[in-house]
Design a protein around this motif. Structure first.
Motif, short mmCIF file in Angstrom:
data_model
loop_
_atom_site.label_atom_id
_atom_site.label_comp_id
_atom_site.label_asym_id
_atom_site.label_seq_id
_atom_site.Cartn_x
_atom_site.Cartn_y
_atom_site.Cartn_z
N ARG A 94 0.82 -1.30 -0.01
CA ARG A 94 0.05 0.07 0.08
C ARG A 94 0.84 1.39 -0.15
O ARG A 94 0.48 2.52 0.29
CB ARG A 94 -0.99 -0.09 1.26
N GLY A 95 2.02 1.16 -0.43
CA GLY A 95 3.10 2.18 -0.84
C GLY A 95 3.54 2.88 0.67
O GLY A 95 4.13 3.83 0.58
N VAL A 96 3.50 1.85 1.92
CA VAL A 96 4.39 2.58 2.97
C VAL A 96 5.34 1.54 3.14
O VAL A 96 5.20 0.34 3.59
CB VAL A 96 3.39 2.36 4.04
N SER A 97 6.61 1.94 3.15
CA SER A 97 7.87 1.14 3.42
C SER A 97 8.27 1.50 4.77
O SER A 97 8.18 2.67 5.24
CB SER A 97 8.93 1.58 2.29
N LEU A 98 8.89 0.62 5.64
CA LEU A 98 9.33 0.52 6.80
C LEU A 98 10.74 0.33 6.91
O LEU A 98 11.36 -0.56 5.99
CB LEU A 98 8.74 -0.64 7.63
N LYS A 99 11.45 0.72 7.80
CA LYS A 99 12.65 0.97 8.01
C LYS A 99 13.08 0.28 9.45
O LYS A 99 12.18 0.09 10.28
CB LYS A 99 13.36 2.14 8.07
N THR A 100 14.20 -0.63 9.57
CA THR A 100 14.62 -1.46 10.75
C THR A 100 15.79 -0.44 11.42
O THR A 100 16.71 -0.13 10.82
CB THR A 100 14.92 -2.67 10.59
N GLU A 101 15.48 -0.33 12.61
CA GLU A 101 16.56 0.32 13.56
C GLU A 101 17.47 -0.56 14.11
O GLU A 101 17.07 -1.76 14.26
CB GLU A 101 16.01 1.35 14.51
N ALA A 102 18.63 -0.07 14.87
CA ALA A 102 19.61 -0.96 15.25
C ALA A 102 19.08 -2.13 16.40
O ALA A 102 19.43 -3.11 16.20
CB ALA A 102 20.61 -0.08 15.88
N ASP A 103 18.10 -1.73 17.02
CA ASP A 103 17.42 -2.60 17.89
C ASP A 103 16.40 -3.36 17.68
O ASP A 103 15.66 -4.12 18.31
CB ASP A 103 16.90 -1.75 19.20
N GLY A 104 16.25 -3.33 16.05
CA GLY A 104 14.94 -4.23 15.65
C GLY A 104 13.68 -3.44 15.37
O GLY A 104 12.71 -4.28 14.80
N ARG A 105 13.49 -2.30 16.10
CA ARG A 105 12.11 -1.75 16.07
C ARG A 105 12.05 -1.55 14.59
O ARG A 105 13.23 -0.92 13.80
CB ARG A 105 12.14 -0.59 16.86
N MET A 106 10.89 -1.28 14.00
CA MET A 106 10.49 -0.88 12.67
C MET A 106 9.59 0.18 12.50
O MET A 106 8.54 0.17 13.35
CB MET A 106 9.97 -2.18 11.80
#
Length: 412
Positions: A94-106
């Motif tokens: 649906r056009g929403v990309s997620l990113k992962t931070e160093a601690d695993g949270r997205m």
């Protein structure tokens, strides 16, 4: 034949995901979301400091379920239908990309929760889902108990009465058992709710002046129990917070409620070492740094202000050199580092991530559909269930997973 009428009570993450999945799975159904507040998706808006911690980058479900103090067993089978990887794909489609931070949270790459909110609102609008706000439900009852397929009567606080063929309850957790009183008679058993994810109030802590200081790794214990956790720790002007404390509050939620949040907290500030190992490490450091001052030489990488406080509590003068340090203050310093004890006399809500331990007993629901065993046509999703996770996106993952499964089955 009139279209199936589905009503979702609760305009949060689980409610929206359940409504959207129901509308996509049963396109001929009429789907309505009822939200008691003036706005929807409020917890989505404030979570993660306004960025929305959508999920966690743990794609092995056997490991993912270990982040839930309650509900692990049920989640194992639920995640087989919709897990963290499915969440990432759903938003990406649906056009929403997620990113992962160093601690695993997205998080959304946009770094704003409005991206997630707009995605859910737009999808609901495209599917023709009705979203009604300021529509609190005063009572829910079966319209005709003798009917094979129960029809539901909803009495709103506005004195309006509406009817539904199927109902999904996704209201979030309630702080008191009495708050569940609006549910239908003979409803599913409710496990008494108590807070989870909270910080510890220690008004007599000698470390209150160090508010804002954080330790990367500490081990925290509830004295007199087997409850312990390890991780980052934050000193606050009221006591202690940070991931280690929040995790401890989650796993020990019922134990701490039973003692009215009055207990002894023990902290090992150097959790890689036990008392004897740490004493030996101090002796070795003492031999190698004899001419240096104790307060200025920290062998364990602790924040300097915290180290200075421990030295002061141990009775070590600012000018004291390692070579001249007597045995008694050295022993006191060892005790402070491995066995600090504090009297906790209350809790403070961690507002962005507040969740409740307790809720609808999972044993009362069909495990693959989340439909009530006792009340046909009644489904549950989200935090109203007796499922809760620690911080890091796990509670939202429960919302997406349980909302999806309820929505996928609610039209059958």
């Amino acid at each position: 034949m009139s279209p199936l009428n589905i009503v979702v009570i609760g305009g949060g993450a689980a409610g929206f995901f359940g409504a959207i999945t129901a509308a996509e799975t049963f396109p001929n159904a009429s789907v309505t979301i009822l939200e008691k507040n003036r706005t929807v998706l409020n917890k989505v808006r404030i979570s993660g400091g306004g960025r929305c911690n959508v999920t966690h980058a743990c794609f092995d479900n056997r490991l993912l379920v270990k982040h839930y103090p309650r509900g692990e067993k049920s989640l194992r089978s639920l995640l087989n239908q919709f897990d963290a990887a499915a969440t990432v794909r759903w938003f990406d489609d649906r056009g929403v990309s997620l990113k992962t931070e160093a601690d695993g949270r997205m998080f959304p790459t946009s770094n704003t929760s409005e991206t997630i909110i707009n995605c859910l609102l737009d999808t609901a609008y495209q599917l023709g889902i009705k979203v009604r706000t300021s529509c609190g439900v005063a009572s829910l009852s079966v319209s005709d108990p003798a009917a094979t397929n129960s029809s539901w009567t909803l009495n709103l606080f506005t004195n309006e009465i509406i009817y539904a063929d199927r109902v999904l309850i996704a209201t979030g957790g309630y702080p008191q058992l009495s708050a569940y009183g609006w549910l239908p008679e003979q409803t599913d058993p409710v496990l008494s709710p108590v807070p989870s994810l909270f910080t510890f109030n220690v008004p007599d802590s000698p470390l209150l002046t160090l508010a804002g200081v954080s330790v990367k790794d500490a081990k925290v214990y509830v004295v007199g129990t087997k409850q312990e956790q390890r991780g980052p720790l934050l000193l606050t002007h009221w006591g202690f917070s940070g991931p280690a404390v929040l995790r401890l509050s989650a796993w020990a939620a019922r134990d701490l409620s039973d003692v009215q949040y009055r207990f002894t907290l023990r902290i090992n500030w150097v959790p890689t070492l036990n008392e004897n190992e740490l004493r030996n490490a101090l002796q070795e450091f003492r031999q190698q740094n004899g001419r240096k001052q104790v307060v200025s030489q920290n062998p364990f990488g602790l924040p300097s202000r915290l180290w200075e406080a421990f030295a002061q509590e141990a009775g070590i003068a600012e000018t004291q050199r390692w070579a001249d340090l007597p045995a008694k203050p050295l022993n006191r310093l060892t005790e402070r580092l491995t066995n600090s004890q504090f009297q906790v006399v209350g809790k403070s809500t961690f507002k962005d991530e507040f969740v409740t331990c307790g809720g609808i007993d999972l044993n009362s629901l069909h495990p693959q559909t989340l439909e009530s065993k006792a009340q046909k046509g009644l489904f549950f999703a989200g935090e109203v269930l007796d499922i809760d996770g620690i911080t890091g996106g796990f509670n939202f993952q429960n919302a997406w997973t349980s909302g999806y499964i309820a929505g996928k089955n609610i039209g059958h």
